[in-house]
Design an enzyme around this catalytic site. Structure first.
Site, mmCIF file in Angstrom:
data_model
loop_
_atom_site.group_PDB
_atom_site.id
_atom_site.type_symbol
_atom_site.label_atom_id
_atom_site.label_comp_id
_atom_site.label_asym_id
_atom_site.label_seq_id
_atom_site.Cartn_x
_atom_site.Cartn_y
_atom_site.Cartn_z
ATOM 1 N N TYR B 138 44.050 43.064 48.751
ATOM 2 C CA TYR B 138 44.346 41.626 48.862
ATOM 3 C C TYR B 138 44.032 41.048 47.488
ATOM 4 O O TYR B 138 42.876 40.922 47.102
ATOM 5 C CB TYR B 138 43.435 41.058 49.941
ATOM 6 C CG TYR B 138 43.693 39.640 50.407
ATOM 7 C CD1 TYR B 138 44.614 38.797 49.803
ATOM 8 C CD2 TYR B 138 42.996 39.145 51.504
ATOM 9 C CE1 TYR B 138 44.826 37.515 50.273
ATOM 10 C CE2 TYR B 138 43.201 37.860 51.979
ATOM 11 C CZ TYR B 138 44.114 37.044 51.362
ATOM 12 O OH TYR B 138 44.315 35.771 51.831
ATOM 13 N N LYS B 166 48.720 42.871 49.310
ATOM 14 C CA LYS B 166 49.145 41.503 49.543
ATOM 15 C C LYS B 166 48.838 40.740 48.275
ATOM 16 O O LYS B 166 47.676 40.578 47.903
ATOM 17 C CB LYS B 166 48.405 40.878 50.722
ATOM 18 C CG LYS B 166 48.987 39.504 51.062
ATOM 19 C CD LYS B 166 47.990 38.518 51.574
ATOM 20 C CE LYS B 166 48.566 37.104 51.413
ATOM 21 N NZ LYS B 166 47.635 36.066 51.883
#
Lengths: 312, 312, 312, 312
Positions: B138, B166
């Site tokens: 992330y 992400k």
């Protein structure tokens, strides 16, 4: 020449070739401009960050503008960076640039000092009032540590202070909001949005940006012109493929040893090493106190150019 | 359920509805998941930044995962954020999430402490070794103050540590380099790249991203699904138009008074205010100590929803 | 005049009085210098951040140096800031300052561009080689976004590149390490360390700093001279009490409305408003595009001066 | 035990000794506490940044508090860090710490998420309302990327939310303003100001700080106690000389190779390597994913301890 509104297309931020002792190599600069104009670029931007403006004294800056203006010969508009700390200093550069016949000015937010958005807006208004040339805002937070937000820019677009923006912030969300709000305000025909994010040009054009100011366009103008042409024609897959190729080529900006030199020196050195290898400029030197690329880095640049098909 | 490789499509980061006294509103959370799954999203991401994971204690985090897992019912994969300062703490969350039956984990770089890239890589390797679930990185420098660079990510993609990323960095140049180098390494079929830059999804998909994790997708999943569908079908102009519409709608994240509350509170409050106005959740409260949106901001959100055609 | 080594005492960074239309008010500047020299300061520093150097064009910078040089009249050394982006530009300022007869130069690390420590060291070496005047490093990360670390400074002290440092970093740990290591290298008699942290002068002098460059010293030179005298005599409690009084007086830098102007504008405006109220300068204007202090802020400055016993 | 108001003296932030497999080495932690209490420290601070709190899961955090509480045995107050992202999570730690019998809590501003000053103040108020123990603010912008300004702290001091502050910001100007304004408000007898700037303790005490929380105090408690004693007795030159000695000793925090590990890992590893060499703890391991110091770094730490006279 009259600047188109909006200004569209590929507008490379010119590298500034130097002689081994640090003077402007006007012959090489002329050759660089000739190469780009012949390739079909839509304008040239002198004295930007890629042009090492921060490293050039006023005399050298003048020589650059004179040389570029003459080399361009009215075939494409010449935009001139007037990069300095605050209004009075930028105004001095602006007056000089105007006198030397450039077609538009490009100014950053104030830097070194800490400013308020109200002060940044006033800065641009005073620049515009002081010199009768179209004025572009140069959004480069990496250098000036302030972001030109849509909230700041749109009133300046509406009242005619800014003719456009060169967005080197890399902030794709803010760029999108600017473009959407600009169109909502009916400014699309007058306010120019150029992206300096040279690895995401396809996306920026898809989002409605009018053009691109790619440092790598010094090295491969044809690539960016093809990319732009694909985008204008709606050939988005082809545009993306061209952008992918250019992104791979962009590795030449990272040829320098990060433990031994700054990222900025590596990038500017990479562009110049490539231009020398391509036979465009005579000497790859960057301005002091930048660390020069070593032989290993030059070999890396050569390999990347060969892999990219730019060098036989 | 088996996570597709790569995971493609629209994977909203779920908001976490709360009761007025700050507990998880499981009925509203179930309704939100049902709405998104019915709309056709390709997965849901629980306990991300949009899910206020930073504000939820461990008990509430468990309730969220249990609720989402049950509501999803195996129809779409459930990704679970395991956001905590360093490895041991994130591992605790990862074990809990695994036990509760989620399909993949999403972890940031360490934060609060200062780390070295070698330590970040080790962090991900230990997380992957500790729990047998696909692991996503992330990339959210705004929160953790470290960027997950392509140089850091690609070896972790190659050795199977990371199933994907992400990217909420907003750094479009780095995203492009990641995508180009990922494909050059033959990882396109296995490593998933999801963008969290919800205002530049068209460009990210054009560049080769596999999908999007849009906070605004809580509010308008149909819009992001249409955008994704246009992109997959090569209808790039239509994708861009849909993105433009969503960018205008995104203004609801800025309804809060910037002088009185943080930007994060305003954005999360805006999503929840919209979900309440749309009848999806029962209460728009955000977790303490966030400043709640006032009546004026709620009215602004309503107006934006009406202008966007989401509210009659 | 010959610069003492080390330079000790109180060396105010001169404010630059302006006329209402933005020119240098040479009469006021002369009066300011006269006031400070008469009070007994040990030097003056022209064209620093407090002197709005970032806002002055080259012509105004020259006027400042000529005026200060003449007003000082050889009674105290005149240090001159040569603040610009990189080496070539700073060298131009340095040559001008040298020609105008200043006694020492003060230069920051490069800014606008990103640099490597090796490049910063080379920058200072080239400046020192280019102009035969003692050179001080100006450590001001808030402005240039780079910290001059002890690791960077000590070799430059040892080889004679730098005569000293003005530390406006506010990093008390680094200052201590610099002082301890400087003395360990036997440089205490030659390398000057001046603190710009005007609220912690007692602690800096206790740690071994040689002097202070206080912006507030424009307004209250006697206070800083008393503080310095106490410290030199080992009257540390009295030094601290004087510093406490000056810290309360420093509130005049925050008279401006933070929602309407930058912190820098408020501080510079506060100094000038105080100098006008004290009858030292004729006009409190700051250079464009700084937002001027409003009437309410001027009243606040007046109240603070009265409470501090500087205004009857 | 009742916490003194203000809390004065030397309050080391305890290192957390680990076994080779990463568990809490309770015997070594007990020995460390015993060493410090025997030396005469005025309190101990468990689970701060020096205690690797960010790296310890909840079970290990509990073990630390139980061990420290028992080892301290009521002889000195035990302060406990409750470091977590936001209010609800910090409250969970606070309740656990209260149950385990600590004497005061230490909490940072929220992190990971972006907050507004109003939200930070609310965060502290909710923590104080939730657990009936004195609460200290922990100002550590390097970790949480927010500064606790005097403007934020003073109202929290006045209304009794905060019993004090541990200032690890390194911002000496803000510290001075806090101290001056605190006294002007008559809070000097109740609100505690502890500095964490372990290289500028003499100056902080001269400015009126009540005590110090030095990580290096784990290694050399006697040095900080001498420094504190000198300051209390007004022997400022001796205090400064002791601080100079400790500043030289602080070099052990930089023994690690900066190219191979983070600065935080190097500092924490340096403290632990020293404690192992001094025979206080059994194992110098730091928590994953920190890179451990290599043999060369251990040798450097040994040399520094020898030069500092701590190791024969």
């Amino acid at each position: 020449m009259l600047l188109p509104a909006p200004l569209t297309g590929v507008v490379p931020p010119l590298c500034t070739p130097l002689t081994p002792n640090g003077d402007i190599d006007t012959a090489s600069l002329t050759a660089l401009v000739e190469r780009l104009v012949s390739a079909g670029v839509h304008g040239v931007f002198a004295l930007g960050s890629s042009g090492e403006a921060a490293y050039l004294d006023d005399r050298r800056r003048r020589t650059v503008l004179e040389t570029v203006r003459q080399a361009a010969g009215g075939r494409v508009p010449v935009l001139a960076g007037v990069i300095d700390m605050t209004t009075a200093r930028a105004l001095d550069h602006a007056r000089t640039a105007s006198r030397l016949g450039v077609d538009a000015l490009v100014a950053t937010a104030p830097f070194y000092t800490r400013t308020h958005p109200v002060e940044i807006a006033d800065h641009f208004r005073r620049l515009r009032d002081g010199v009768d040339l179209p004025l572009f805002g140069y959004d480069i937070p990496m250098a000036v540590h302030t972001k030109l937000t849509p909230e700041l820019l749109l009133p300046l677009a509406q009242d005619g202070t800014l003719a456009g923006i060169k967005d080197s912030s890399g902030d794709d969300g803010a760029l999108r909001r600017l473009l959407v709000e600009m169109r909502a305000l009916g400014l699309d025909g007058t306010f120019t949005v150029l992206t300096g994010s040279e690895l995401a040009v396809d996306g920026a054009l898809l989002a409605g940006a009018h053009g691109v100011v790619p440092g790598l366009g010094n090295v491969d103008p044809d690539g960016y012109l093809r990319l732009y042409g694909h985008a204008r024609a709606g050939r988005w897959r082809e545009a993306a493929a061209e952008q992918d190729r250019l992104a791979a080529l962009f590795a030449l900006t990272e040829a320098g040893d990060p433990a031994a030199m700054g990222g900025s020196s590596s990038a500017l050195g990479g562009f110049k090493a490539a231009l020398k290898l391509l036979g465009v400029i005579a000497c790859a030197a960057t301005a002091a106190p930048q660390v020069p690329l070593d032989a290993r880095a030059h070999a890396t640049v050569r390999r990347i150019l060969e892999e990219g098909g730019l060098l036989g």
